[in-house]
Design an enzyme around this catalytic site. Sequence first.
Site, PDB file in Angstrom:
ATOM      1  N   TYR A 186       0.798  -1.225   0.000  1.00  0.00           N
ATOM      2  CA  TYR A 186       0.000   0.000   0.000  1.00  0.00           C
ATOM      3  C   TYR A 186       0.834   1.280   0.000  1.00  0.00           C
ATOM      4  O   TYR A 186       0.289   2.368   0.187  1.00  0.00           O
ATOM      5  CB  TYR A 186      -0.985  -0.026   1.172  1.00  0.00           C
ATOM      6  N   LEU A 187       2.145   1.151  -0.233  1.00  0.00           N
ATOM      7  CA  LEU A 187       3.019   2.303  -0.452  1.00  0.00           C
ATOM      8  C   LEU A 187       3.786   2.054  -1.752  1.00  0.00           C
ATOM      9  O   LEU A 187       4.994   1.805  -1.749  1.00  0.00           O
ATOM     10  CB  LEU A 187       3.978   2.500   0.730  1.00  0.00           C
ATOM     11  N   PHE A 213     -10.364   0.141  -5.872  1.00  0.00           N
ATOM     12  CA  PHE A 213      -9.606   1.367  -5.655  1.00  0.00           C
ATOM     13  C   PHE A 213      -9.418   1.623  -4.161  1.00  0.00           C
ATOM     14  O   PHE A 213     -10.381   1.701  -3.403  1.00  0.00           O
ATOM     15  CB  PHE A 213     -10.322   2.556  -6.306  1.00  0.00           C
ATOM     16  N   ASP A 214      -8.167   1.781  -3.754  1.00  0.00           N
ATOM     17  CA  ASP A 214      -7.813   2.004  -2.355  1.00  0.00           C
ATOM     18  C   ASP A 214      -7.952   3.486  -1.988  1.00  0.00           C
ATOM     19  O   ASP A 214      -7.694   4.372  -2.813  1.00  0.00           O
ATOM     20  CB  ASP A 214      -6.364   1.551  -2.135  1.00  0.00           C
ATOM     21  N   GLU A 265     -12.873   1.887  -1.934  1.00  0.00           N
ATOM     22  CA  GLU A 265     -12.850   1.861  -0.475  1.00  0.00           C
ATOM     23  C   GLU A 265     -13.101   3.277   0.049  1.00  0.00           C
ATOM     24  O   GLU A 265     -12.175   4.052   0.258  1.00  0.00           O
ATOM     25  CB  GLU A 265     -11.496   1.347   0.033  1.00  0.00           C
ATOM     26  N   TRP A 281     -13.954   4.579   3.115  1.00  0.00           N
ATOM     27  CA  TRP A 281     -14.066   4.237   4.538  1.00  0.00           C
ATOM     28  C   TRP A 281     -14.298   5.514   5.327  1.00  0.00           C
ATOM     29  O   TRP A 281     -13.382   6.290   5.565  1.00  0.00           O
ATOM     30  CB  TRP A 281     -12.809   3.517   5.005  1.00  0.00           C
ATOM     31  N   ASP A 330      -7.814  -4.914   6.795  1.00  0.00           N
ATOM     32  CA  ASP A 330      -7.633  -3.788   7.718  1.00  0.00           C
ATOM     33  C   ASP A 330      -8.445  -3.960   8.995  1.00  0.00           C
ATOM     34  O   ASP A 330      -7.933  -3.797  10.101  1.00  0.00           O
ATOM     35  CB  ASP A 330      -8.059  -2.477   7.049  1.00  0.00           C
ATOM     36  N   TRP A 379     -34.328 -20.292   5.378  1.00  0.00           N
ATOM     37  CA  TRP A 379     -35.352 -21.162   4.812  1.00  0.00           C
ATOM     38  C   TRP A 379     -35.487 -20.892   3.317  1.00  0.00           C
ATOM     39  O   TRP A 379     -35.331 -19.755   2.863  1.00  0.00           O
ATOM     40  CB  TRP A 379     -36.712 -20.901   5.456  1.00  0.00           C
TER      41      TRP A 379
END
Length: 517
Positions: free
Chosen positions: A140-141, A260-261, A286, A288, A369, A502
């Site tokens: 992620y970097l 996409f982050d 994402e 968040w 995460d 059910w």
Amino acid sequence: MEAALAARDRARRGLTTSSDTASGVAVVQRTDEATSTLAKSRQPLNENNTTKAKLSKLSTDMAPQTPFASPLSRPLPSTPCGNGRELILQGFNWESCNEKANNDRSWYQLLNEKVPEIAAAGFTSVWMPPPTKSVSKQGYLPTDLYNLNSFYGSEDELRSCVARMREYNITPVADIVINHRCAEAQDDAGRWNKYTGKIDWDARAITCENPQFGGQGSQSTGEDYLPAPNIDHTQQFVRKDLKEWLSWMRDDVGFRGWRFDFVKGYSGVFTGEYVEETRPFLSFGEFWDECSYRDGVLEYNQDAHRQRTCDWVDSTGGNTAAFDFTTKGILQEAVARTEYWRLIDTKGRPPGFCGMWPSRAVTFIENHDTGSTLQHWPFPRDKILQGYCYILTHPGTPTVFYDHWVDPKWSEAIGVMLDIRKRTGLSSNAAAVHIERATAGLYAAHIGHAQEMYTEGLSMDVDVKRPSICMKLGVEDWSPNAAKVGNLSWKCTASGDGWAIWEDKNHLEDEEISKAR
């Protein structure tokens, strides 16, 4: 929440019906809901015909929040989540990058071996980890975007894994980290802002809010990400390079979807432009955002939270879905505190984003995460199957976390729920949820196909002539047979501690007869 159930009936009178002259079917829309900019588009995406659309001149008309809007030059799919019946497996956790060091095989090699098992389980897509070279092991970097040798494995191993997934009709989804990018060289002042590799940007590609990196670009169009230089997406050369890279990832490497982050870091308009250019089969972001809490307890009404997610999806032009963090937050609070009344909003619908815009909601209960070894916002471990009972029966595109799928405590039950969802044909499109009960100790719902074709939103009128299911969560007893739901006869086909599902006996018998033939 008896008042909410009563409000649901009143809300039905707020529906309007119009005629769709193109398809000749009745189209029902909510007068009080945000509607998609692509609501009228029902053109399915053909993966064999996904050439780049010729973009017209940039216009500011489509997105007043930013002057960099990319007009959609042709209709996009009716949903950015494939055919609406996608089942996604998140194919990694926070420690997957250490597989090579711990077990002498790369994570890509492990996934490659599991592809037949993944396909047999019914998953149609696998969300894979960030594929590029990175400062951090987890990816992620990122640094050199064209360098696909990472801690998850080599480029050859990645390509082999992607190719095998496609052989099994599984859509490989790449984790796209383009909010920020780490430079590998310093300028004369010792600031890390000189990029290497094929995309050899300089400080102009970095937003000006990053003085520690000497950014010479424009102001950011989103939230600042402090650990790394934030990419300035307003720069035309930046967008051109990123679109070329994404096209290469699709056409050469073989990916067919994007996750996409950290999309809060830049305007959704740019995500929409990248998706329009590359035409992935799946696209989700994402977003968040923090839920509303008071004294450490989640507040009942999270409408503002899910509306912010809806606004971001709208900013993309509607061509990208979003993770349903609202549903995760409410669901884990409800099961942990035995407060199942939380699972209905004031209009009688599911209270998460999937209750507002199911075709754009990617539901989940855990990821790398929130769970794994980070445990940033974990789902209660003793209620994991209750969580999957909810997201695998409700509208939206459900995502199963790798750790849960391979854990013997949960894998068998998750497999049964996946089978039920496929057998019933539950979809994120034209879905219907009728909530039967929502009290402290019980949540029960009837879920299936809508009686009318919905362009957007969620119906509360289940078509009993088509396959449907009933489900319940909680400690209280409840049965759809005793409640005479739909005046149908029901068979319990899956159950566990605090949950049950059910199916309509008539459709089960029809399927058994069909198989016998």
